[in-house]
Write a protein that holds these residues in place. Structure first.
Motif, PDB file in Angstrom:
ATOM      1  N   ASP A  55       0.851  -1.186   0.000  1.00 43.57           N
ATOM      2  CA  ASP A  55       0.000   0.000   0.000  1.00 43.57           C
ATOM      3  C   ASP A  55       0.888   1.237   0.000  1.00 43.57           C
ATOM      4  O   ASP A  55       1.887   1.318   0.715  1.00 43.57           O
ATOM      5  CB  ASP A  55      -0.901   0.019   1.233  1.00 43.57           C
ATOM      6  CG  ASP A  55      -1.943  -1.077   1.194  1.00 43.57           C
ATOM      7  OD1 ASP A  55      -2.268  -1.528   0.082  1.00 43.57           O
ATOM      8  OD2 ASP A  55      -2.434  -1.475   2.264  1.00 43.57           O
ATOM      9  N   ILE A  56       0.512   2.195  -0.796  1.00 48.84           N
ATOM     10  CA  ILE A  56       1.272   3.434  -0.875  1.00 48.84           C
ATOM     11  C   ILE A  56       0.534   4.478  -0.053  1.00 48.84           C
ATOM     12  O   ILE A  56      -0.632   4.769  -0.296  1.00 48.84           O
ATOM     13  CB  ILE A  56       1.424   3.915  -2.328  1.00 48.84           C
ATOM     14  CG1 ILE A  56       2.195   2.873  -3.125  1.00 48.84           C
ATOM     15  CG2 ILE A  56       2.112   5.266  -2.375  1.00 48.84           C
ATOM     16  CD1 ILE A  56       2.271   3.180  -4.609  1.00 48.84           C
ATOM     17  N   VAL A  57       1.229   5.015   0.934  1.00 46.90           N
ATOM     18  CA  VAL A  57       0.637   6.040   1.792  1.00 46.90           C
ATOM     19  C   VAL A  57       1.455   7.309   1.605  1.00 46.90           C
ATOM     20  O   VAL A  57       2.661   7.336   1.859  1.00 46.90           O
ATOM     21  CB  VAL A  57       0.656   5.599   3.278  1.00 46.90           C
ATOM     22  CG1 VAL A  57       0.067   6.690   4.143  1.00 46.90           C
ATOM     23  CG2 VAL A  57      -0.082   4.295   3.438  1.00 46.90           C
ATOM     24  N   GLU A  58       0.791   8.350   1.157  1.00 43.30           N
ATOM     25  CA  GLU A  58       1.478   9.622   0.953  1.00 43.30           C
ATOM     26  C   GLU A  58       1.056  10.577   2.057  1.00 43.30           C
ATOM     27  O   GLU A  58      -0.134  10.793   2.284  1.00 43.30           O
ATOM     28  CB  GLU A  58       1.122  10.212  -0.403  1.00 43.30           C
ATOM     29  CG  GLU A  58       1.643   9.400  -1.565  1.00 43.30           C
ATOM     30  CD  GLU A  58       1.360  10.051  -2.898  1.00 43.30           C
ATOM     31  OE1 GLU A  58       1.089  11.273  -2.930  1.00 43.30           O
ATOM     32  OE2 GLU A  58       1.404   9.346  -3.909  1.00 43.30           O
ATOM     33  N   LEU A  59       2.028  11.119   2.727  1.00 42.18           N
ATOM     34  CA  LEU A  59       1.766  12.100   3.769  1.00 42.18           C
ATOM     35  C   LEU A  59       2.229  13.456   3.283  1.00 42.18           C
ATOM     36  O   LEU A  59       3.353  13.614   2.806  1.00 42.18           O
ATOM     37  CB  LEU A  59       2.491  11.719   5.063  1.00 42.18           C
ATOM     38  CG  LEU A  59       2.085  10.396   5.690  1.00 42.18           C
ATOM     39  CD1 LEU A  59       2.974  10.118   6.888  1.00 42.18           C
ATOM     40  CD2 LEU A  59       0.626  10.417   6.093  1.00 42.18           C
ATOM     41  N   ASP A  60       1.371  14.424   3.443  1.00 41.85           N
ATOM     42  CA  ASP A  60       1.721  15.781   3.055  1.00 41.85           C
ATOM     43  C   ASP A  60       2.402  16.438   4.260  1.00 41.85           C
ATOM     44  O   ASP A  60       1.825  16.521   5.335  1.00 41.85           O
ATOM     45  CB  ASP A  60       0.483  16.551   2.635  1.00 41.85           C
ATOM     46  CG  ASP A  60       0.804  17.875   1.996  1.00 41.85           C
ATOM     47  OD1 ASP A  60       1.988  18.108   1.663  1.00 41.85           O
ATOM     48  OD2 ASP A  60      -0.129  18.670   1.836  1.00 41.85           O
ATOM     49  N   ASN A  62       3.060  19.493   4.880  1.00 40.46           N
ATOM     50  CA  ASN A  62       2.434  20.749   5.308  1.00 40.46           C
ATOM     51  C   ASN A  62       1.242  20.489   6.229  1.00 40.46           C
ATOM     52  O   ASN A  62       0.971  21.272   7.113  1.00 40.46           O
ATOM     53  CB  ASN A  62       1.971  21.565   4.105  1.00 40.46           C
ATOM     54  CG  ASN A  62       3.153  22.026   3.276  1.00 40.46           C
ATOM     55  OD1 ASN A  62       4.246  22.230   3.805  1.00 40.46           O
ATOM     56  ND2 ASN A  62       2.952  22.194   1.993  1.00 40.46           N
ATOM     57  N   GLU A  63       0.533  19.406   6.028  1.00 39.38           N
ATOM     58  CA  GLU A  63      -0.611  19.083   6.879  1.00 39.38           C
ATOM     59  C   GLU A  63      -0.161  18.777   8.301  1.00 39.38           C
ATOM     60  O   GLU A  63      -0.801  19.146   9.272  1.00 39.38           O
ATOM     61  CB  GLU A  63      -1.395  17.908   6.315  1.00 39.38           C
ATOM     62  CG  GLU A  63      -2.224  18.232   5.119  1.00 39.38           C
ATOM     63  CD  GLU A  63      -3.044  17.036   4.664  1.00 39.38           C
ATOM     64  OE1 GLU A  63      -3.211  16.087   5.443  1.00 39.38           O
ATOM     65  OE2 GLU A  63      -3.512  17.061   3.519  1.00 39.38           O
ATOM     66  N   ASN A  64       0.948  18.083   8.457  1.00 35.53           N
ATOM     67  CA  ASN A  64       1.448  17.719   9.776  1.00 35.53           C
ATOM     68  C   ASN A  64       1.924  18.939  10.563  1.00 35.53           C
ATOM     69  O   ASN A  64       1.801  19.011  11.775  1.00 35.53           O
ATOM     70  CB  ASN A  64       2.586  16.698   9.659  1.00 35.53           C
ATOM     71  CG  ASN A  64       2.099  15.346   9.140  1.00 35.53           C
ATOM     72  OD1 ASN A  64       0.911  15.027   9.251  1.00 35.53           O
ATOM     73  ND2 ASN A  64       2.992  14.589   8.559  1.00 35.53           N
ATOM     74  N   GLU A  65       2.467  19.946   9.888  1.00 35.56           N
ATOM     75  CA  GLU A  65       2.966  21.137  10.564  1.00 35.56           C
ATOM     76  C   GLU A  65       1.822  22.007  11.064  1.00 35.56           C
ATOM     77  O   GLU A  65       1.956  22.694  12.070  1.00 35.56           O
ATOM     78  CB  GLU A  65       3.867  21.934   9.620  1.00 35.56           C
ATOM     79  CG  GLU A  65       5.155  21.206   9.271  1.00 35.56           C
ATOM     80  CD  GLU A  65       5.973  21.954   8.227  1.00 35.56           C
ATOM     81  OE1 GLU A  65       5.553  23.048   7.795  1.00 35.56           O
ATOM     82  OE2 GLU A  65       7.019  21.427   7.831  1.00 35.56           O
ATOM     83  N   ASN A  66       0.694  22.034  10.376  1.00 35.73           N
ATOM     84  CA  ASN A  66      -0.432  22.886  10.759  1.00 35.73           C
ATOM     85  C   ASN A  66      -1.200  22.332  11.942  1.00 35.73           C
ATOM     86  O   ASN A  66      -1.924  23.071  12.592  1.00 35.73           O
ATOM     87  CB  ASN A  66      -1.372  23.094   9.572  1.00 35.73           C
ATOM     88  CG  ASN A  66      -0.718  23.877   8.448  1.00 35.73           C
ATOM     89  OD1 ASN A  66       0.225  24.618   8.685  1.00 35.73           O
ATOM     90  ND2 ASN A  66      -1.206  23.683   7.233  1.00 35.73           N
ATOM     91  N   GLU A  67      -1.083  21.087  12.251  1.00 33.40           N
ATOM     92  CA  GLU A  67      -1.884  20.485  13.323  1.00 33.40           C
ATOM     93  C   GLU A  67      -1.300  20.706  14.671  1.00 33.40           C
ATOM     94  O   GLU A  67      -0.355  21.062  15.099  1.00 33.40           O
ATOM     95  CB  GLU A  67      -2.059  18.986  13.084  1.00 33.40           C
ATOM     96  CG  GLU A  67      -2.912  18.724  11.893  1.00 33.40           C
ATOM     97  CD  GLU A  67      -3.070  17.234  11.643  1.00 33.40           C
ATOM     98  OE1 GLU A  67      -2.500  16.419  12.394  1.00 33.40           O
ATOM     99  OE2 GLU A  67      -3.740  16.880  10.684  1.00 33.40           O
TER     100      GLU A  67
END
Length: 67
Positions: A55-60, A62-67
Motif C-alpha cells: 500500500d502506498i501512503v502519501e503524507l503531506d 504541510n498538513e502535519n505542521e499545521n496540526e
C-alpha cells in the motif's frame, strides 16, 4: 403442403430454452476448464504467481505542521 400455425408464445419459450441452454453450457465449460487447468498445473508443477503490491501512503508534510 401443410400450413402450420405457430403461436407467438412458442417463440418466446424457444428463445428462453435456447438462452438457458447456452448459459448452462457456458457455465459447465467454465467449471471443467478450471478443473482441467488446476490439474494440469498440479501435474506440471506450475505455481501461480500472484504479485502483491504494498500500500502506498502519501503524507503531506504541510498538513502535519499545521496540526
Amino acid at each position: 403442403m401443410f400450413q402450420l400455425y405457430i403461436d407467438p408464445s412458442i417463440m418466446s419459450y424457444t428463445i428462453q430454452i435456447v438462452a438457458g441452454a447456452v448459459i448452462t453450457l457456458g457455465a459447465v465449460f467454465a467449471v471443467f476448464f478450471r478443473r482441467f487447468k488446476k490439474k494440469a498445473k498440479d501435474k506440471l508443477n506450475i505455481e501461480e504467481k500472484k504479485e502483491v503490491e504494498d500500500d502506498i501512503v502519501e503524507l503531506d508534510e504541510n498538513e502535519n505542521e499545521n496540526e
